[in-house]
Design an enzyme around this catalytic site. Structure first.
Site, PDB file in Angstrom:
ATOM      1  N   GLY A  55      -1.355  38.237  36.062  1.00 22.60           N
ATOM      2  CA  GLY A  55      -2.790  38.475  36.061  1.00 22.60           C
ATOM      3  C   GLY A  55      -3.449  37.843  37.270  1.00 22.60           C
ATOM      4  O   GLY A  55      -2.852  36.995  37.949  1.00 22.60           O
ATOM      5  N   CYS A  83       4.803  35.229  35.997  1.00 18.66           N
ATOM      6  CA  CYS A  83       3.765  34.822  36.950  1.00 18.66           C
ATOM      7  C   CYS A  83       2.625  34.099  36.230  1.00 18.66           C
ATOM      8  O   CYS A  83       2.811  32.981  35.766  1.00 18.66           O
ATOM      9  CB  CYS A  83       3.275  36.024  37.760  1.00 18.66           C
ATOM     10  SG  CYS A  83       2.394  35.567  39.280  1.00 18.66           S
ATOM     11  N   TYR A  84       1.453  34.722  36.096  1.00 22.94           N
ATOM     12  CA  TYR A  84       0.365  34.092  35.340  1.00 22.94           C
ATOM     13  C   TYR A  84       0.843  33.720  33.940  1.00 22.94           C
ATOM     14  O   TYR A  84       0.476  32.673  33.398  1.00 22.94           O
ATOM     15  CB  TYR A  84      -0.825  35.045  35.252  1.00 22.94           C
ATOM     16  CG  TYR A  84      -1.996  34.506  34.447  1.00 22.94           C
ATOM     17  CD1 TYR A  84      -3.009  33.770  35.061  1.00 22.94           C
ATOM     18  CD2 TYR A  84      -2.076  34.730  33.066  1.00 22.94           C
ATOM     19  CE1 TYR A  84      -4.083  33.274  34.320  1.00 22.94           C
ATOM     20  CE2 TYR A  84      -3.141  34.234  32.322  1.00 22.94           C
ATOM     21  CZ  TYR A  84      -4.141  33.507  32.959  1.00 22.94           C
ATOM     22  OH  TYR A  84      -5.196  33.015  32.214  1.00 22.94           O
ATOM     23  N   HIS A 170       8.162  38.362  39.945  1.00 23.82           N
ATOM     24  CA  HIS A 170       7.979  39.602  39.188  1.00 23.82           C
ATOM     25  C   HIS A 170       9.297  40.369  39.071  1.00 23.82           C
ATOM     26  O   HIS A 170       9.674  41.106  39.975  1.00 23.82           O
ATOM     27  CB  HIS A 170       6.924  40.481  39.860  1.00 23.82           C
ATOM     28  CG  HIS A 170       5.530  39.968  39.717  1.00 23.82           C
ATOM     29  ND1 HIS A 170       4.728  40.272  38.636  1.00 23.82           N
ATOM     30  CD2 HIS A 170       4.808  39.131  40.506  1.00 23.82           C
ATOM     31  CE1 HIS A 170       3.569  39.666  38.764  1.00 23.82           C
ATOM     32  NE2 HIS A 170       3.584  38.957  39.893  1.00 23.82           N
ATOM     33  N   GLU A 172       9.838  42.863  37.251  1.00 19.48           N
ATOM     34  CA  GLU A 172       9.589  44.270  36.921  1.00 19.48           C
ATOM     35  C   GLU A 172       9.473  45.165  38.141  1.00 19.48           C
ATOM     36  O   GLU A 172       9.564  46.396  38.025  1.00 19.48           O
ATOM     37  CB  GLU A 172       8.317  44.394  36.074  1.00 19.48           C
ATOM     38  CG  GLU A 172       7.007  44.134  36.789  1.00 19.48           C
ATOM     39  CD  GLU A 172       6.583  42.670  36.784  1.00 19.48           C
ATOM     40  OE1 GLU A 172       5.379  42.403  36.920  1.00 19.48           O
ATOM     41  OE2 GLU A 172       7.460  41.789  36.672  1.00 19.48           O
ATOM     42  N   ASP A 229       1.710  67.309  34.244  1.00 16.63           N
ATOM     43  CA  ASP A 229       1.262  66.489  33.117  1.00 16.63           C
ATOM     44  C   ASP A 229       0.604  67.312  32.018  1.00 16.63           C
ATOM     45  O   ASP A 229       0.958  67.212  30.850  1.00 16.63           O
ATOM     46  CB  ASP A 229       0.309  65.402  33.610  1.00 16.63           C
ATOM     47  CG  ASP A 229       0.839  64.678  34.830  1.00 16.63           C
ATOM     48  OD1 ASP A 229       2.064  64.480  34.897  1.00 16.63           O
ATOM     49  OD2 ASP A 229       0.047  64.338  35.722  1.00 16.63           O
ATOM     50  N   LYS A 370       4.828  59.446  35.741  1.00 18.58           N
ATOM     51  CA  LYS A 370       5.156  60.830  36.050  1.00 18.58           C
ATOM     52  C   LYS A 370       6.630  61.149  35.783  1.00 18.58           C
ATOM     53  O   LYS A 370       6.946  62.190  35.197  1.00 18.58           O
ATOM     54  CB  LYS A 370       4.813  61.118  37.515  1.00 18.58           C
ATOM     55  CG  LYS A 370       5.171  62.514  37.998  1.00 18.58           C
ATOM     56  CD  LYS A 370       4.210  63.564  37.509  1.00 18.58           C
ATOM     57  CE  LYS A 370       2.888  63.423  38.222  1.00 18.58           C
ATOM     58  NZ  LYS A 370       1.954  64.509  37.848  1.00 18.58           N
TER      59      LYS A 370
END
Length: 514
Positions: A55, A83-84, A170, A172, A229, A370
């Protein structure tokens, strides 16, 4: 929900949905919930583990987002702070967090201190990771140990007994090459997940959810744009309610060359959808007359879409629902959905909606990327000619025409775009790029054609490579190819005498120009 569950508490990071994406790639079901999600609700959901996202705040700020005081005593499942999230864990449990001398952003090398740490199980002692922080942990809580460092900075902590872990970097993001393995260790070794969630199960559950939402005497209006989509959303809902879904495909005058006619025929003949084509191009041109600001253009187009859908819906007996193909990148770049993430731009599916609608929304892909929607489309049997289409913005060519939109500019840009896409397909390059398009710039330049001086328009070509649209790099297309495209455009499109190529990445630029 019969699946094992990981809950992600969102503290406002732009990367939060990437955490969810990585977890789903490992076939574990997860949900993103706001950091203030009720403790009682969490306990009722019985998650296998909880992740605190990153964050933008500092944990020592008075208004910094945090969890309830009793959280750590009530929740008995493993927790991973990123992180945060790591800084919050450290501070809440008795440690200290302080600002760094300088913000650490980008690649970093960390050294694993404890090879027995389950979070780093099977990984090398030195790891390349992605950092994005201005604070760091300077004092560990009681019972915690540092498991990795970068110089003097603590980059991961853990309390194995309580199964609480934190990483300053991070895992991710793709810039942390072995980040997926760190998440895998947390999910399977620490949380005990088995991985029982697939694209097929998502389809089955969404179909059942939609059936339960919509009463038997209600009809559904689907907002078709012609892209991946909304098409996949329409087919998914069709599986649930059949022809009680009426798809409305609007020609806003801002689509690609002859796209309205060919796509309408495809919907009717190949997908067998109950579809109505509406030519509203003149309405959109009139609404956009004199408007140059990109945000105003997006909102005008969004409101006009909804106005037309509601108008058409009134012709449909018992229409109560509106289906949209909204994706998470649309949401995170438009509104602060779950945390304090920054608004970048408004997407027509989200920010253009009026506060009071006559139709209720169904957005089955609101928290998907996507590539995930494409996999769902494949599961539903949708042809690749639709699934492999490049993303196309909801406002269409309006945000690729810088300045005021006019029918003449649209026709010119359609011709330019058609040539670019044609040549990409002929050269076998179309599938190798995430998105490619042309932009009409609000300038003119001097040129020479034959023996005559010209003062005509400039167009920019844009092609990017990406995985999910959240970050993107400009595509290194061959020079010979670009030369051929430029020559065709200048020769075949009257009014254009200069072609430039955009070599900007996202960030700091966005993929679209507006």
């Amino acid at each position: 929900m019969s699946h094992e569950l990981i809950l992600i508490l969102d503290f406002g990071s732009q990367y939060t949905q990437l955490i969810a994406r990585r977890i789903r790639e490992l076939k574990v079901y997860c949900e993103i919930v706001p950091f203030y999600y009720g403790l009682e609700q969490i306990l009722e959901r019985r998650p296998k583990g909880i992740i605190f996202s990153g964050g933008p705040n500092s944990v020592y700020e008075g208004d910094a987002p945090k969890v309830e005081e009793s959280f750590y005593f009530s929740v008995k499942v493993p927790i991973l702070g990123i992180c945060y999230g790591m800084q919050l864990l450290a501070r809440d449990l008795g440690g200290e967090v302080a600002p760094s001398d300088k913000r650490e952003y980008g690649h970093a090398e960390i050294k694993v201190l404890d090879s027995s740490s389950r979070i780093f199980s099977g990984l090398p002692q030195e790891l390349r990771v992605w950092m994005s922080h201005g604070d760091h942990v300077v004092k560990l809580p009681n019972g915690f140990q540092a498991t990795s460092t970068s110089g003097e900075i603590v980059t991961s902590i853990e309390n194995e007994k309580k199964k609480i872990y934190g990483v300053q970097f991070h895992p991710e993001v793709s810039h942390t090459p072995l980040g997926q393995e760190i998440l895998r260790n947390f999910l399977f070794d620490i949380c005990g997940c088995k991985g029982d969630w697939t694209t097929g199960s998502f389809v089955e559950e969404e179909i059942e959810k939609i059936r339960q939402m919509i009463a038997e005497d209600e009809s559904v209006v689907c907002a078709l744009s012609g892209g991946v989509d909304s098409t996949v959303a329409a087919v998914l809902v069709h599986k649930a309610v059949g022809d009680r879904q009426v798809c409305i495909f609007v020609n806003n005058g801002l689509l690609r060359y002859k796209e309205f006619e060919t796509t309408l025929r495809f919907y009717e003949e190949k997908l067998h959808l109950n579809v109505v084509g509406v030519d509203a191009s003149e309405e959109f041109y009139e609404a956009l007359k004199g408007v140059e600001d990109p945000e105003r253009k997006r909102k005008i187009i969004g409101h006009k879409f909804i106005e037309i859908f509601e108008r058409e819906a009134r012709k449909i007996k018992n229409a109560r629902w509106l289906v949209q193909g909204t994706l998470y990148p649309d949401v995170i770049e438009s509104v602060s959905l779950r945390g304090a993430s920054v608004t970048i731009k408004t997407h027509h599916n989200v920010g253009g909606l009026p506060e009071k609608m006559n139709l209720k929304l169904i957005e089955p892909f609101r928290e998907l990327f996507k590539d995930e929607v494409r996999r769902i489309g494949k599961e539903l049997g949708i042809p690749e000619e639709i699934l492999k289409r490049h993303p196309f913005p909801g406002p269409g060519l309006a945000v690729r025409i810088l300045g005021e939109v006019t029918p003449e500019k649209v026709k010119l840009l359609q011709k330019v775009d058609k040539i670019f896409i044609e040549e990409l397909k002929k050269s076998g390059l179309y599938d190798s790029v995430w998105q490619a398009f042309a932009v009409l710039l609000p300038i003119q330049s001097v040129g020479v054609m034959g023996d005559f001086r010209t003062y005509d328009r400039v167009v920019a070509l844009r092609a990017v490579s990406s995985i999910d649209g959240m970050t993107a790099d400009w595509a290194k297309l061959p020079h010979d190819f670009l030369q051929k495209v430029s020559s065709r455009i200048i020769s075949e499109v009257k009014g254009v005498n200069r072609v430039v190529y955009d070599i900007s990445s996202k960030p700091p630029s966005t993929i679209e120009w507006e």
